[in-house]
Write a protein that holds these residues in place. Structure first.
Motif, PDB file in Angstrom:
ATOM      1  N   TYR A 126       0.859  -1.181   0.000  1.00  0.00           N
ATOM      2  CA  TYR A 126       0.000   0.000   0.000  1.00  0.00           C
ATOM      3  C   TYR A 126       0.897   1.233   0.000  1.00  0.00           C
ATOM      4  N   HIS A 127       0.728   2.096  -0.984  1.00  0.00           N
ATOM      5  CA  HIS A 127       1.487   3.344  -1.079  1.00  0.00           C
ATOM      6  C   HIS A 127       0.559   4.467  -0.610  1.00  0.00           C
ATOM      7  N   LEU A 128       0.942   5.117   0.474  1.00  0.00           N
ATOM      8  CA  LEU A 128       0.100   6.156   1.059  1.00  0.00           C
ATOM      9  C   LEU A 128       0.897   7.437   1.229  1.00  0.00           C
ATOM     10  N   GLN A 129       0.364   8.516   0.694  1.00  0.00           N
ATOM     11  CA  GLN A 129       0.931   9.838   0.908  1.00  0.00           C
ATOM     12  C   GLN A 129      -0.040  10.604   1.795  1.00  0.00           C
ATOM     13  N   CYS A 153      -6.081 -20.418   2.289  1.00  0.00           N
ATOM     14  CA  CYS A 153      -5.818 -21.000   0.968  1.00  0.00           C
ATOM     15  C   CYS A 153      -4.592 -20.379   0.315  1.00  0.00           C
ATOM     16  N   ILE A 154      -4.464 -19.069   0.478  1.00  0.00           N
ATOM     17  CA  ILE A 154      -3.362 -18.317  -0.123  1.00  0.00           C
ATOM     18  C   ILE A 154      -2.726 -17.480   0.974  1.00  0.00           C
ATOM     19  N   ASP A 155      -1.405 -17.511   1.062  1.00  0.00           N
ATOM     20  CA  ASP A 155      -0.684 -16.714   2.045  1.00  0.00           C
ATOM     21  C   ASP A 155      -0.637 -15.274   1.542  1.00  0.00           C
ATOM     22  N   VAL A 156      -1.273 -14.357   2.281  1.00  0.00           N
ATOM     23  CA  VAL A 156      -1.317 -12.950   1.893  1.00  0.00           C
ATOM     24  C   VAL A 156      -0.510 -12.129   2.894  1.00  0.00           C
ATOM     25  N   THR A 157       0.439 -11.352   2.379  1.00  0.00           N
ATOM     26  CA  THR A 157       1.203 -10.438   3.214  1.00  0.00           C
ATOM     27  C   THR A 157       1.036  -9.037   2.655  1.00  0.00           C
ATOM     28  N   THR A 158       1.175  -8.041   3.536  1.00  0.00           N
ATOM     29  CA  THR A 158       1.062  -6.657   3.113  1.00  0.00           C
ATOM     30  C   THR A 158       2.154  -5.819   3.759  1.00  0.00           C
ATOM     31  N   GLU A 159       2.411  -4.683   3.159  1.00  0.00           N
ATOM     32  CA  GLU A 159       3.291  -3.705   3.779  1.00  0.00           C
ATOM     33  C   GLU A 159       2.778  -2.314   3.441  1.00  0.00           C
ATOM     34  N   LEU A 160       3.106  -1.359   4.299  1.00  0.00           N
ATOM     35  CA  LEU A 160       2.675   0.019   4.106  1.00  0.00           C
ATOM     36  C   LEU A 160       3.893   0.865   3.760  1.00  0.00           C
ATOM     37  N   ASP A 161       3.841   1.500   2.594  1.00  0.00           N
ATOM     38  CA  ASP A 161       4.872   2.452   2.171  1.00  0.00           C
ATOM     39  C   ASP A 161       4.317   3.839   2.428  1.00  0.00           C
ATOM     40  N   PHE A 162       4.616   4.404   3.607  1.00  0.00           N
ATOM     41  CA  PHE A 162       4.082   5.702   4.000  1.00  0.00           C
ATOM     42  C   PHE A 162       5.059   6.799   3.605  1.00  0.00           C
ATOM     43  N   GLN A 163       4.541   7.800   2.909  1.00  0.00           N
ATOM     44  CA  GLN A 163       5.363   8.949   2.522  1.00  0.00           C
ATOM     45  C   GLN A 163       4.690  10.211   3.025  1.00  0.00           C
ATOM     46  N   ALA A 164       5.395  10.927   3.921  1.00  0.00           N
ATOM     47  CA  ALA A 164       4.849  12.169   4.483  1.00  0.00           C
ATOM     48  C   ALA A 164       4.814  13.246   3.416  1.00  0.00           C
ATOM     49  N   THR A 165       3.733  14.005   3.393  1.00  0.00           N
ATOM     50  CA  THR A 165       3.569  15.047   2.382  1.00  0.00           C
ATOM     51  C   THR A 165       3.975  16.428   2.877  1.00  0.00           C
ATOM     52  N   ASP A 166       4.337  16.589   4.154  1.00  0.00           N
ATOM     53  CA  ASP A 166       4.715  17.920   4.630  1.00  0.00           C
ATOM     54  C   ASP A 166       6.120  18.264   4.233  1.00  0.00           C
TER      55      ASP A 166
END
Length: 66
Positions: A21-24, A53-66
């Motif tokens: 997940y790419h979050l600004q 059934c399926i191995d699901v992994t996630t990561e957060l790519d947080f980018q500060a906008t200030d």
């Protein structure tokens, strides 16, 4: 998103999915965003449908906008 596929009895089967997940957002939102990311899968219909059934992994790519 990326996935890993393996053959099972000559049929391709999805085994693993990794979602980034790419979050600004403002820097002050980072702590909340990370907490939400840690628990969001419990409310995700897709994850709840395929877990086990399926191995699901996630990561957060947080980018500060200030």
């Amino acid at each position: 998103m990326s996935g890993e596929v393996e053959k099972e009895d000559g049929v391709l089967v999805i085994r693993r999915i990794h979602v980034v997940y790419h979050l600004q957002a403002p820097a002050e939102a980072e702590e909340v965003a990370r907490r939400v990311h840690e628990v969001h899968h419990d409310a995700c219909p897709v994850y709840r449908s395929i877990k086990g059934c399926i191995d699901v992994t996630t990561e957060l790519d947080f980018q500060a906008t200030d």
